[in-house]
Write a protein that holds these residues in place. Sequence first.
Motif, PDB file in Angstrom:
ATOM      1  N   VAL A 197     138.625 -69.964 169.107  1.00  0.00           N
ATOM      2  CA  VAL A 197     139.136 -69.321 167.907  1.00  0.00           C
ATOM      3  C   VAL A 197     140.517 -68.753 168.213  1.00  0.00           C
ATOM      4  O   VAL A 197     140.641 -67.756 168.924  1.00  0.00           O
ATOM      5  CB  VAL A 197     138.188 -68.205 167.442  1.00  0.00           C
ATOM      6  N   SER A 198     141.538 -69.397 167.678  1.00  0.00           N
ATOM      7  CA  SER A 198     142.900 -68.912 167.868  1.00  0.00           C
ATOM      8  C   SER A 198     143.272 -67.936 166.756  1.00  0.00           C
ATOM      9  O   SER A 198     142.869 -68.116 165.608  1.00  0.00           O
ATOM     10  CB  SER A 198     143.881 -70.085 167.862  1.00  0.00           C
ATOM     11  N   LYS A 199     144.064 -66.934 167.104  1.00  0.00           N
ATOM     12  CA  LYS A 199     144.542 -65.974 166.115  1.00  0.00           C
ATOM     13  C   LYS A 199     145.906 -66.368 165.560  1.00  0.00           C
ATOM     14  O   LYS A 199     146.467 -65.652 164.733  1.00  0.00           O
ATOM     15  CB  LYS A 199     144.611 -64.580 166.739  1.00  0.00           C
ATOM     16  N   ARG A 234     151.254 -63.141 157.752  1.00  0.00           N
ATOM     17  CA  ARG A 234     149.864 -63.566 157.684  1.00  0.00           C
ATOM     18  C   ARG A 234     149.154 -63.113 158.955  1.00  0.00           C
ATOM     19  O   ARG A 234     149.650 -63.312 160.066  1.00  0.00           O
ATOM     20  CB  ARG A 234     149.789 -65.089 157.542  1.00  0.00           C
ATOM     21  N   GLU A 235     147.998 -62.505 158.794  1.00  0.00           N
ATOM     22  CA  GLU A 235     147.274 -61.994 159.952  1.00  0.00           C
ATOM     23  C   GLU A 235     145.867 -62.563 160.021  1.00  0.00           C
ATOM     24  O   GLU A 235     145.227 -62.843 159.010  1.00  0.00           O
ATOM     25  CB  GLU A 235     147.208 -60.459 159.922  1.00  0.00           C
ATOM     26  N   PHE A 236     145.412 -62.692 161.245  1.00  0.00           N
ATOM     27  CA  PHE A 236     144.069 -63.199 161.529  1.00  0.00           C
ATOM     28  C   PHE A 236     143.032 -62.161 161.128  1.00  0.00           C
ATOM     29  O   PHE A 236     143.213 -60.967 161.372  1.00  0.00           O
ATOM     30  CB  PHE A 236     143.972 -63.514 163.021  1.00  0.00           C
ATOM     31  N   VAL A 237     141.931 -62.637 160.543  1.00  0.00           N
ATOM     32  CA  VAL A 237     140.834 -61.754 160.161  1.00  0.00           C
ATOM     33  C   VAL A 237     139.592 -62.030 161.007  1.00  0.00           C
ATOM     34  O   VAL A 237     139.056 -61.135 161.664  1.00  0.00           O
ATOM     35  CB  VAL A 237     140.500 -61.915 158.662  1.00  0.00           C
ATOM     36  N   VAL A 238     139.141 -63.276 160.982  1.00  0.00           N
ATOM     37  CA  VAL A 238     137.941 -63.638 161.728  1.00  0.00           C
ATOM     38  C   VAL A 238     137.884 -65.150 161.856  1.00  0.00           C
ATOM     39  O   VAL A 238     138.383 -65.868 161.001  1.00  0.00           O
ATOM     40  CB  VAL A 238     136.668 -63.110 161.029  1.00  0.00           C
ATOM     41  N   GLY A 239     137.258 -65.620 162.946  1.00  0.00           N
ATOM     42  CA  GLY A 239     137.121 -67.051 163.142  1.00  0.00           C
ATOM     43  C   GLY A 239     135.786 -67.411 163.758  1.00  0.00           C
ATOM     44  O   GLY A 239     135.167 -66.597 164.449  1.00  0.00           O
ATOM     45  N   LEU A 240     135.354 -68.647 163.509  1.00  0.00           N
ATOM     46  CA  LEU A 240     134.077 -69.151 164.004  1.00  0.00           C
ATOM     47  C   LEU A 240     134.320 -70.542 164.575  1.00  0.00           C
ATOM     48  O   LEU A 240     134.799 -71.428 163.869  1.00  0.00           O
ATOM     49  CB  LEU A 240     133.077 -69.217 162.846  1.00  0.00           C
ATOM     50  N   SER A 241     133.985 -70.714 165.850  1.00  0.00           N
ATOM     51  CA  SER A 241     134.225 -71.992 166.489  1.00  0.00           C
ATOM     52  C   SER A 241     133.295 -73.061 165.934  1.00  0.00           C
ATOM     53  O   SER A 241     132.239 -72.762 165.367  1.00  0.00           O
ATOM     54  CB  SER A 241     134.030 -71.871 167.997  1.00  0.00           C
ATOM     55  N   TRP A 242     133.662 -74.329 166.130  1.00  0.00           N
ATOM     56  CA  TRP A 242     132.881 -75.420 165.538  1.00  0.00           C
ATOM     57  C   TRP A 242     131.486 -75.488 166.105  1.00  0.00           C
ATOM     58  O   TRP A 242     130.587 -75.998 165.485  1.00  0.00           O
ATOM     59  CB  TRP A 242     133.600 -76.761 165.665  1.00  0.00           C
ATOM     60  N   SER A 243     131.264 -74.989 167.290  1.00  0.00           N
ATOM     61  CA  SER A 243     129.924 -74.963 167.853  1.00  0.00           C
ATOM     62  C   SER A 243     129.122 -73.751 167.405  1.00  0.00           C
ATOM     63  O   SER A 243     127.958 -73.609 167.753  1.00  0.00           O
ATOM     64  CB  SER A 243     130.012 -74.955 169.380  1.00  0.00           C
ATOM     65  N   ASP A 244     129.762 -72.859 166.639  1.00  0.00           N
ATOM     66  CA  ASP A 244     129.166 -71.601 166.191  1.00  0.00           C
ATOM     67  C   ASP A 244     128.789 -70.684 167.353  1.00  0.00           C
ATOM     68  O   ASP A 244     128.000 -69.753 167.184  1.00  0.00           O
ATOM     69  CB  ASP A 244     127.925 -71.854 165.318  1.00  0.00           C
ATOM     70  N   THR A 245     129.337 -70.933 168.520  1.00  0.00           N
ATOM     71  CA  THR A 245     129.013 -70.089 169.665  1.00  0.00           C
ATOM     72  C   THR A 245     130.064 -69.036 169.933  1.00  0.00           C
ATOM     73  O   THR A 245     129.852 -68.140 170.745  1.00  0.00           O
ATOM     74  CB  THR A 245     128.843 -70.943 170.932  1.00  0.00           C
ATOM     75  N   ASN A 246     131.190 -69.152 169.290  1.00  0.00           N
ATOM     76  CA  ASN A 246     132.276 -68.209 169.525  1.00  0.00           C
ATOM     77  C   ASN A 246     132.762 -67.650 168.201  1.00  0.00           C
ATOM     78  O   ASN A 246     133.162 -68.399 167.313  1.00  0.00           O
ATOM     79  CB  ASN A 246     133.421 -68.915 170.258  1.00  0.00           C
ATOM     80  N   THR A 247     132.700 -66.323 168.084  1.00  0.00           N
ATOM     81  CA  THR A 247     133.183 -65.637 166.901  1.00  0.00           C
ATOM     82  C   THR A 247     134.172 -64.572 167.332  1.00  0.00           C
ATOM     83  O   THR A 247     133.957 -63.889 168.344  1.00  0.00           O
ATOM     84  CB  THR A 247     132.018 -64.978 166.138  1.00  0.00           C
ATOM     85  N   ASN A 248     135.236 -64.421 166.603  1.00  0.00           N
ATOM     86  CA  ASN A 248     136.264 -63.452 166.947  1.00  0.00           C
ATOM     87  C   ASN A 248     136.665 -62.702 165.683  1.00  0.00           C
ATOM     88  O   ASN A 248     137.004 -63.318 164.682  1.00  0.00           O
ATOM     89  CB  ASN A 248     137.474 -64.176 167.552  1.00  0.00           C
ATOM     90  N   TYR A 249     136.615 -61.389 165.743  1.00  0.00           N
ATOM     91  CA  TYR A 249     136.953 -60.539 164.604  1.00  0.00           C
ATOM     92  C   TYR A 249     138.183 -59.690 164.938  1.00  0.00           C
ATOM     93  O   TYR A 249     138.310 -59.189 166.063  1.00  0.00           O
ATOM     94  CB  TYR A 249     135.817 -59.590 164.251  1.00  0.00           C
TER      95      TYR A 249
END
Length: 123
Positions: A103-105, A44-59
């Motif tokens: 956002v953890s991978k 299983r691999e990480f695709v994208v994440g959005l922090s609960w504050s919507d201030t941090n996004t990681n692709y």
Amino acid sequence: VQLQASGGGLVQAGGSLRLSCAASGGTLSSYTVSWFRQAPGKEREFVVGLSWSDTNTNYADSVKGRFYISRDNAKNTVYLQMNSLKPEDTAVYYCAATTRWGVSKRPGDYDYWGQGTQVTVSS
């Protein structure tokens, strides 16, 4: 919180799909939400994440510029817009949530998982 992923399907290369991750039993805006995917025979691999504050996004590098994550708090849903799809995007896609801010991978850092939705991209 319970998560329900939907929106997968069969699409030709270059096409688009939008996945949804709907939550119940909790307010999704209080969670960091990420999408993972797993192809047959692969981890299983990480695709994208959005922090609960919507201030941090990681692709993930493999989807940058093609995939976009967004959140609709009124619908308690997180979306994954996937454009310019490639055959190598074929996988089961899972949404996951955690109360961690960043956002953890790592899949192990997520406490809640949806059931997965199949995305198949034909060449």
